[in-house]
Design a protein around this motif. Structure first.
Motif, mmCIF file in Angstrom:
data_model
loop_
_atom_site.group_PDB
_atom_site.id
_atom_site.type_symbol
_atom_site.label_atom_id
_atom_site.label_comp_id
_atom_site.label_asym_id
_atom_site.label_seq_id
_atom_site.Cartn_x
_atom_site.Cartn_y
_atom_site.Cartn_z
ATOM 1 N N ARG A 16 0.772 -1.005 -0.045
ATOM 2 C CA ARG A 16 0.348 0.274 -0.168
ATOM 3 C C ARG A 16 0.995 1.167 -0.129
ATOM 4 N NH1 ARG A 16 -4.260 -1.751 3.061
ATOM 5 N NH2 ARG A 16 -5.428 -0.024 3.021
ATOM 6 N N THR A 17 0.128 2.252 -0.390
ATOM 7 C CA THR A 17 0.593 3.672 -1.023
ATOM 8 C C THR A 17 0.332 4.540 0.692
ATOM 9 O OG1 THR A 17 1.255 3.984 -3.004
ATOM 10 C CG2 THR A 17 1.232 5.844 -1.103
ATOM 11 N N VAL B 1 6.081 3.612 2.194
ATOM 12 C CA VAL B 1 5.512 4.841 3.385
ATOM 13 C C VAL B 1 6.346 6.206 2.812
ATOM 14 C CG1 VAL B 1 5.797 4.869 6.047
ATOM 15 C CG2 VAL B 1 5.757 2.645 4.550
ATOM 16 N N ARG B 2 5.385 6.957 3.569
ATOM 17 C CA ARG B 2 5.681 8.729 3.337
ATOM 18 C C ARG B 2 5.140 8.833 4.990
ATOM 19 N NH1 ARG B 2 1.364 10.517 -1.622
ATOM 20 N NH2 ARG B 2 1.751 9.191 -3.091
ATOM 21 N N ILE B 3 6.491 10.132 4.837
ATOM 22 C CA ILE B 3 5.520 10.709 6.636
ATOM 23 C C ILE B 3 5.554 12.314 5.815
ATOM 24 C CG2 ILE B 3 7.276 9.223 7.531
ATOM 25 C CD1 ILE B 3 8.810 12.113 8.118
ATOM 26 N N ASP C 284 -2.032 12.838 -1.870
ATOM 27 C CA ASP C 284 -2.130 12.503 -3.019
ATOM 28 C C ASP C 284 -1.835 11.257 -3.611
ATOM 29 O OD1 ASP C 284 -2.142 12.986 -5.812
ATOM 30 O OD2 ASP C 284 -0.880 13.115 -6.479
ATOM 31 N N GLY C 285 -2.621 10.007 -3.765
ATOM 32 C CA GLY C 285 -2.270 8.763 -4.382
ATOM 33 C C GLY C 285 -1.977 8.464 -3.049
ATOM 34 N N ASP D 109 -9.915 8.889 -1.357
ATOM 35 C CA ASP D 109 -10.895 7.748 -0.884
ATOM 36 C C ASP D 109 -9.662 6.184 -0.008
ATOM 37 O OD1 ASP D 109 -12.586 6.049 -0.284
ATOM 38 O OD2 ASP D 109 -12.883 4.370 -2.404
ATOM 39 N N ALA D 110 -8.955 7.456 0.807
ATOM 40 C CA ALA D 110 -7.287 6.896 1.948
ATOM 41 C C ALA D 110 -8.606 6.568 3.282
ATOM 42 C CB ALA D 110 -7.068 7.247 1.584
ATOM 43 N N ARG D 111 -8.269 5.398 3.635
ATOM 44 C CA ARG D 111 -8.173 4.671 4.997
ATOM 45 C C ARG D 111 -8.029 5.836 5.956
ATOM 46 N NH1 ARG D 111 -9.997 -0.894 8.027
ATOM 47 N NH2 ARG D 111 -11.293 -1.081 6.325
ATOM 48 N N VAL D 112 -8.334 5.832 7.034
ATOM 49 C CA VAL D 112 -8.505 7.211 7.882
ATOM 50 C C VAL D 112 -7.764 6.332 9.233
ATOM 51 C CG1 VAL D 112 -8.278 9.190 8.942
ATOM 52 C CG2 VAL D 112 -8.409 9.006 6.729
#
Ligand code: UD1
Length: 302
Positions: free
Chosen positions: A4-5, A29-31, A65-66, A108-111
């Protein structure tokens, strides 16, 4: 989660950086962090860093984004600071979270977001279940309560997959730092330096201390659960008095610090203990680190 992103806000902070460590192997993974209390040395080298303030819509939007999945840990975590500067804490803890939820809607991302036991205020009974009345006694608690409710509302109104995790007293490596730390890192430092260990009041107040690795566990389970639109306590269900905590830390460190009692802290919560039935049955969460073990490894590792 894998493949996943993922964005971890506050990924250079105490909880966020541990989450990043658990995710990097199997995910992109982004932070997003402004390094106001987080530090670059805590950030895993495989994470992509977006440096900036969570209140800055352009930065937030780029970081989002994404993405498929967001762990929202960025916040001003000092209750005291929220009392001193409520507007500042409101803008970071609440308004920026609302912007994040809007971006999540777009993607449409899970939080999975960090809520807090502070939403309950002074408990009417313990252990505290998720249906306990919410009477927060600080701006911080009110902000966390509001984002916890927004998370549910975004599920109900827009079908967004959200989970709010109500952390009790989290501790572990990397907690110390900045102008704010929990009682365990304060006592540990005092014991190591041979300084007096400062217990507020008579020390009979209790807390449910949950190790960071169990907080990570809860987050990873929340990322996969079908029980979305819900909020769960994250603790151990066990308690200790602050006086006992001081004594345990002194003995684990092998310190001869004396334990001193100061005036009670105004508004201090008397008893705190998480009721865990909901998270156990919905997420399969089970705390794994006892306070004794968690303190032992903390002393050995840091
Ligand atoms: C904690 C969280 C807070 C959250 C709240 C929810 C931390 C650091 N804070 O606040 O974000 O909103 O739970 O209920 O995890 N104490 C001493 N001596 C000291 C420092 C503290 O005796 O030098 C006592 C405090 O008076 C308190 C207890 O230790 O009774 C815990 O204090 P603290 O670690 O600041 O956490 P909480 O106030 O429980």
């Amino acid at each position: 989660p894998s493949g996943r992103t993922v964005l971890v806000t506050g990924g250079a902070g105490f909880i966020g950086s541990h989450l990043v460590d658990a995710l990097v192997e199997d995910n992109a993974v982004r932070i997003l962090d402004n390094f106001s209390s987080g530090t670059p040395d805590r950030v895993h080298p495989d994470a992509t860093v977006f440096e900036g303030d969570i209140r800055d819509d352009a930065t937030l939007s780029r970081a989002m984004d994404g993405v498929d999945l967001v762990f929202h840990e960025a916040a001003l975590v000092s209750v005291q600071a929220s009392v001193e500067e409520p507007k500042r804490s409101h803008s970071v803890n609440l308004e920026a979270t609302l912007s994040l939820l809007e971006c999540a809607r777009r993607e449409d991302a899970r939080v999975v977001l960090a809520s807090s036991a502070a939403i309950y205020g002074q408990p009417e009974y313990t252990p505290i279940d998720e249906g306990h009345p919410t009477e927060p006694s600080s701006p911080y608690g009110l902000e966390k309560l509001t984002i916890d409710r927004y998370a549910r509302l975004y599920h109900e109104l827009y079908g967004l997959e959200t989970v709010a995790l109500r952390y009790f007293n989290v501790y572990g490596p990397r907690q110390a730092g900045g102008d704010y730390s929990g009682v365990i890192s304060i006592f540990l430092e005092q014991a190591r330096n041979g300084e007096p260990i400062t217990v507020n009041g008579d020390g009979t107040q209790t807390r449910d201390f949950v190790h960071i690795s169990d907080v990570v566990q809860a987050n990873l389970l929340a990322a996969q659960t079908e029980s979305v639109g819900a909020a769960f306590n994250v603790g151990t269900g066990e308690t200790v008095t602050i006086r006992e905590l001081a004594e345990t830390i002194r003995s684990v460190v092998g310190s001869d610090s004396e334990i001193v009692h100061r005036d009670p802290r105004p508004g201090d919560i008397e008893q705190s203990q998480a009721e865990l039935s909901a998270i156990r049955s919905a997420l399969g969460y089970e705390p794994t680190v006892t306070l004794a073990d968690g303190l032992q490894t903390l002393v050995e590792a840091t």
